[in-house]
Design a protein around this motif. Structure first.
Motif, short mmCIF file in Angstrom:
data_model
loop_
_atom_site.label_atom_id
_atom_site.label_comp_id
_atom_site.label_asym_id
_atom_site.label_seq_id
_atom_site.Cartn_x
_atom_site.Cartn_y
_atom_site.Cartn_z
N ALA A 22 0.84 -1.17 -0.21
CA ALA A 22 0.03 0.00 0.01
C ALA A 22 0.78 1.45 -0.01
O ALA A 22 0.68 2.38 -0.75
CB ALA A 22 -0.97 -0.06 1.29
N ARG A 23 1.94 1.15 0.75
CA ARG A 23 2.88 2.32 0.82
C ARG A 23 3.61 2.76 -0.53
O ARG A 23 3.24 3.90 -0.92
CB ARG A 23 3.86 2.33 1.99
N GLN A 24 3.75 1.72 -1.13
CA GLN A 24 4.53 2.03 -2.64
C GLN A 24 3.47 2.64 -3.49
O GLN A 24 3.90 3.40 -4.30
CB GLN A 24 5.01 0.58 -3.12
N PHE A 25 2.16 1.97 -3.55
CA PHE A 25 1.11 2.52 -4.27
C PHE A 25 0.85 3.82 -4.05
O PHE A 25 0.70 4.68 -4.94
CB PHE A 25 -0.12 1.65 -4.15
N LEU A 26 0.66 4.24 -2.74
CA LEU A 26 0.40 5.39 -2.42
C LEU A 26 1.63 6.47 -2.65
O LEU A 26 1.14 7.65 -3.01
CB LEU A 26 0.09 5.69 -0.98
N GLU A 27 2.55 6.37 -2.44
CA GLU A 27 3.81 6.99 -2.84
C GLU A 27 3.71 7.24 -4.52
O GLU A 27 3.83 8.43 -4.88
CB GLU A 27 5.06 6.52 -2.68
N MET A 28 3.49 5.99 -5.46
CA MET A 28 3.34 6.34 -6.87
C MET A 28 2.25 7.16 -7.00
O MET A 28 2.24 8.18 -7.93
CB MET A 28 3.36 4.98 -7.43
N PHE A 29 1.06 7.09 -6.37
CA PHE A 29 0.00 7.86 -6.62
C PHE A 29 0.16 9.37 -6.39
O PHE A 29 -0.56 10.23 -7.20
CB PHE A 29 -1.17 7.12 -5.79
N ASN A 30 0.85 9.61 -5.18
CA ASN A 30 1.17 10.87 -5.12
C ASN A 30 2.02 11.62 -5.92
O ASN A 30 1.86 12.76 -6.04
CB ASN A 30 1.63 11.08 -3.55
N ARG A 31 2.66 10.75 -6.54
CA ARG A 31 3.62 11.39 -7.66
C ARG A 31 3.23 11.61 -9.09
O ARG A 31 3.28 12.51 -9.38
CB ARG A 31 4.79 10.30 -7.81
#
Length: 89
Positions: free
Chosen positions: A8-17
């Motif tokens: 989830a963290r990796q996805f959310l970081e990508m989503f924020n970028r």
């Protein structure tokens, strides 16, 4: 933000970028099969082919968006599989 779900963290970081572009990229990483013959299905003239969807993200809230019907079906399928793997229905 701290999240308990694996990945989830990796996805959310990508989503924020990169925003919503992260969703199909993440689905590709999950190896969910896409279009059999490749390419996109063209919508009828005057129809953008998109349906409304709402992502209910914990600690963020409801995020309205639009997606093709096939993408919504793939997301639904992936979420059902994930729920089953975690003991849900």
């Amino acid at each position: 933000a701290i999240v308990a779900q694996p990945g989830a963290r990796q996805f959310l970081e990508m989503f924020n970028r990169i925003g919503m572009a992260a969703v199909p990229m993440w689905l590709k990483r999950l190896r969910i099969p896409g279009y059999k013959s490749g390419g996109f299905v063209r919508p009828k003239s005057g129809d953008d082919g998109l349906v409304p969807v709402v992502f209910n993200i914990p600690n963020v809230g409801k995020v309205p968006a639009k997606a093709t019907r096939s993408v919504t079906e793939e997301l639904t399928r992936a979420l059902k599989i994930e729920a089953l793997m975690r003991g849900g229905r």
